[in-house]
Design a protein around this motif. Structure first.
Motif, PDB file in Angstrom:
ATOM      1  N   GLN A   1      44.965  40.768 -21.214  1.00  0.00           N
ATOM      2  CA  GLN A   1      45.473  41.908 -20.466  1.00  0.00           C
ATOM      3  C   GLN A   1      46.860  41.614 -19.905  1.00  0.00           C
ATOM      4  O   GLN A   1      47.700  42.511 -19.813  1.00  0.00           O
ATOM      5  CB  GLN A   1      44.499  42.291 -19.356  1.00  0.00           C
ATOM      6  CG  GLN A   1      43.221  42.893 -19.919  1.00  0.00           C
ATOM      7  CD  GLN A   1      42.210  43.179 -18.849  1.00  0.00           C
ATOM      8  OE1 GLN A   1      42.447  44.011 -17.978  1.00  0.00           O
ATOM      9  NE2 GLN A   1      41.084  42.491 -18.912  1.00  0.00           N
ATOM     10  N   ALA A   2      47.119  40.349 -19.575  1.00  0.00           N
ATOM     11  CA  ALA A   2      48.441  39.954 -19.083  1.00  0.00           C
ATOM     12  C   ALA A   2      49.431  39.755 -20.225  1.00  0.00           C
ATOM     13  O   ALA A   2      50.627  40.032 -20.074  1.00  0.00           O
ATOM     14  CB  ALA A   2      48.323  38.660 -18.259  1.00  0.00           C
ATOM     15  N   ASN A   3      48.954  39.247 -21.368  1.00  0.00           N
ATOM     16  CA  ASN A   3      49.800  39.004 -22.538  1.00  0.00           C
ATOM     17  C   ASN A   3      48.955  39.271 -23.781  1.00  0.00           C
ATOM     18  O   ASN A   3      48.189  38.412 -24.197  1.00  0.00           O
ATOM     19  CB  ASN A   3      50.322  37.566 -22.545  1.00  0.00           C
ATOM     20  CG  ASN A   3      51.202  37.285 -23.745  1.00  0.00           C
ATOM     21  OD1 ASN A   3      51.421  38.139 -24.598  1.00  0.00           O
ATOM     22  ND2 ASN A   3      51.695  36.065 -23.829  1.00  0.00           N
ATOM     23  N   PRO A   4      49.095  40.461 -24.386  1.00  0.00           N
ATOM     24  CA  PRO A   4      48.209  40.845 -25.491  1.00  0.00           C
ATOM     25  C   PRO A   4      48.456  40.142 -26.820  1.00  0.00           C
ATOM     26  O   PRO A   4      47.684  40.317 -27.755  1.00  0.00           O
ATOM     27  CB  PRO A   4      48.450  42.350 -25.625  1.00  0.00           C
ATOM     28  CG  PRO A   4      49.795  42.574 -25.056  1.00  0.00           C
ATOM     29  CD  PRO A   4      49.993  41.535 -23.991  1.00  0.00           C
ATOM     30  N   ASP A   5      49.488  39.325 -26.923  1.00  0.00           N
ATOM     31  CA  ASP A   5      49.748  38.609 -28.175  1.00  0.00           C
ATOM     32  C   ASP A   5      48.950  37.313 -28.215  1.00  0.00           C
ATOM     33  O   ASP A   5      48.903  36.570 -27.233  1.00  0.00           O
ATOM     34  CB  ASP A   5      51.238  38.300 -28.322  1.00  0.00           C
ATOM     35  CG  ASP A   5      52.064  39.566 -28.543  1.00  0.00           C
ATOM     36  OD1 ASP A   5      51.486  40.596 -28.938  1.00  0.00           O
ATOM     37  OD2 ASP A   5      53.279  39.516 -28.319  1.00  0.00           O
ATOM     38  N   ALA A   6      48.314  37.063 -29.351  1.00  0.00           N
ATOM     39  CA  ALA A   6      47.443  35.892 -29.492  1.00  0.00           C
ATOM     40  C   ALA A   6      47.413  35.458 -30.950  1.00  0.00           C
ATOM     41  O   ALA A   6      48.061  36.063 -31.803  1.00  0.00           O
ATOM     42  CB  ALA A   6      46.029  36.230 -28.999  1.00  0.00           C
ATOM     43  N   ARG A   7      46.630  34.391 -31.215  1.00  0.00           N
ATOM     44  CA  ARG A   7      46.415  33.924 -32.582  1.00  0.00           C
ATOM     45  C   ARG A   7      44.923  33.881 -32.847  1.00  0.00           C
ATOM     46  O   ARG A   7      44.144  33.391 -32.031  1.00  0.00           O
ATOM     47  CB  ARG A   7      47.005  32.527 -32.781  1.00  0.00           C
ATOM     48  CG  ARG A   7      46.929  32.080 -34.269  1.00  0.00           C
ATOM     49  CD  ARG A   7      47.435  30.666 -34.503  1.00  0.00           C
ATOM     50  NE  ARG A   7      46.405  29.728 -34.070  1.00  0.00           N
ATOM     51  CZ  ARG A   7      46.613  28.738 -33.210  1.00  0.00           C
ATOM     52  NH1 ARG A   7      47.793  28.538 -32.678  1.00  0.00           N
ATOM     53  NH2 ARG A   7      45.630  27.926 -32.882  1.00  0.00           N
ATOM     54  N   ALA A   8      44.528  34.400 -34.007  1.00  0.00           N
ATOM     55  CA  ALA A   8      43.131  34.372 -34.439  1.00  0.00           C
ATOM     56  C   ALA A   8      43.018  33.411 -35.608  1.00  0.00           C
ATOM     57  O   ALA A   8      43.713  33.562 -36.613  1.00  0.00           O
ATOM     58  CB  ALA A   8      42.676  35.766 -34.846  1.00  0.00           C
ATOM     59  N   ASP A   9      42.157  32.404 -35.472  1.00  0.00           N
ATOM     60  CA  ASP A   9      41.874  31.462 -36.559  1.00  0.00           C
ATOM     61  C   ASP A   9      40.545  31.875 -37.181  1.00  0.00           C
ATOM     62  O   ASP A   9      39.519  31.916 -36.501  1.00  0.00           O
ATOM     63  CB  ASP A   9      41.781  30.029 -36.036  1.00  0.00           C
ATOM     64  CG  ASP A   9      43.091  29.547 -35.441  1.00  0.00           C
ATOM     65  OD1 ASP A   9      44.144  29.825 -36.038  1.00  0.00           O
ATOM     66  OD2 ASP A   9      43.056  28.911 -34.368  1.00  0.00           O
ATOM     67  N   LEU A  10      40.607  32.198 -38.463  1.00  0.00           N
ATOM     68  CA  LEU A  10      39.447  32.638 -39.232  1.00  0.00           C
ATOM     69  C   LEU A  10      39.104  31.587 -40.278  1.00  0.00           C
ATOM     70  O   LEU A  10      39.915  30.695 -40.544  1.00  0.00           O
ATOM     71  CB  LEU A  10      39.767  33.978 -39.902  1.00  0.00           C
ATOM     72  CG  LEU A  10      40.149  35.091 -38.925  1.00  0.00           C
ATOM     73  CD1 LEU A  10      40.946  36.163 -39.622  1.00  0.00           C
ATOM     74  CD2 LEU A  10      38.905  35.654 -38.291  1.00  0.00           C
ATOM     75  N   PRO A  11      37.938  31.672 -40.890  1.00  0.00           N
ATOM     76  CA  PRO A  11      37.577  30.679 -41.907  1.00  0.00           C
ATOM     77  C   PRO A  11      38.596  30.581 -43.045  1.00  0.00           C
ATOM     78  O   PRO A  11      38.755  29.518 -43.634  1.00  0.00           O
ATOM     79  CB  PRO A  11      36.232  31.169 -42.430  1.00  0.00           C
ATOM     80  CG  PRO A  11      35.669  31.994 -41.339  1.00  0.00           C
ATOM     81  CD  PRO A  11      36.848  32.628 -40.657  1.00  0.00           C
ATOM     82  N   ASP A  12      39.300  31.666 -43.319  1.00  0.00           N
ATOM     83  CA  ASP A  12      40.261  31.649 -44.431  1.00  0.00           C
ATOM     84  C   ASP A  12      41.720  31.586 -43.970  1.00  0.00           C
ATOM     85  O   ASP A  12      42.621  31.856 -44.757  1.00  0.00           O
ATOM     86  CB  ASP A  12      40.036  32.857 -45.344  1.00  0.00           C
ATOM     87  CG  ASP A  12      40.102  34.174 -44.592  1.00  0.00           C
ATOM     88  OD1 ASP A  12      40.212  34.170 -43.354  1.00  0.00           O
ATOM     89  OD2 ASP A  12      40.040  35.227 -45.257  1.00  0.00           O
ATOM     90  N   GLY A  13      41.969  31.244 -42.714  1.00  0.00           N
ATOM     91  CA  GLY A  13      43.341  31.088 -42.241  1.00  0.00           C
ATOM     92  C   GLY A  13      43.571  31.731 -40.888  1.00  0.00           C
ATOM     93  O   GLY A  13      42.660  32.286 -40.279  1.00  0.00           O
TER      94      GLY A  13
END
Length: 133
Positions: free
Chosen positions: A72-84
Motif C-alpha cells: 500500500q505504501a509502495n505498490p511495485d514489487a517482484r514476484a518469483d514464480l517456478p518458471d522465473g
C-alpha cells in the motif's frame, strides 16, 4: 515452512504453479514501508489471465499482513514464480472485479467465506499486474 524450503534449496523447491482447483505458491518481495529494505514472503496465488491474484490475510487473524501494508505504501514489487521472476505493480481489486476474483478463490477453498468471517474487515483481493523493467 515454504520460505525455509525455498531458502535451503536456493529456490529449487517451495514454489508451484496453480492447477485446476488448487492454488500455486510464489515468492513476493516488497520494499519495507519504514525500513526501505527488501522483504520477502511466500504466498498462495491464482492466475487471472496475465495477472497473479492473492489474498491479503494474516493467517485469517485481525491484523493486515506486513507485506500488504508495504504494498500500500509502495505498490511495485517482484514476484518469483517456478518458471522465473517478474516485476509487478500491485493493487486491491474492487467492485465486480473483486467479486469475480473472490469467486475464483472459492473454487479452490469451499470454506473461504467462513475463514474470512473471522476477520473484522474484508480481506483484500490483491492483483499483481506485470510492469515493464
Amino acid at each position: 515452512m515454504h520460505r525455509g524450503l525455498y531458502r535451503i534449496t536456493r529456490g529449487r523447491f517451495g514454489l508451484r504453479r496453480p492447477k485446476a482447483q488448487q492454488w500455486g505458491m510464489f515468492r513476493l518481495t516488497t520494499t519495507g514501508r519504514r525500513s526501505g529494505q527488501s522483504r520477502s514472503v511466500i504466498l498462495a496465488y491464482l492466475e487471472d489471465g496475465p495477472n497473479l491474484v492473492t489474498l491479503a490475510m494474516n493467517g485469517w487473524g485481525e491484523a493486515e499482513p506486513a507485506w500488504w501494508l508495504n504494498l500500500q505504501a509502495n505498490p511495485d514489487a517482484r514476484a518469483d514464480l517456478p518458471d522465473g521472476s517478474r516485476l509487478v505493480r500491485c493493487r486491491a481489486a474492487e467492485g465486480a472485479e473483486r467479486d469475480r476474483l473472490w469467486q475464483l478463490w472459492r473454487e479452490t477453498n469451499a470454506d473461504l467465506d467462513a475463514f474470512a468471517a473471522r476477520r473484522p474487515t474484508p480481506t483484500a483481493v490483491v492483483v499483481l499486474e506485470r510492469r515493464p523493467g
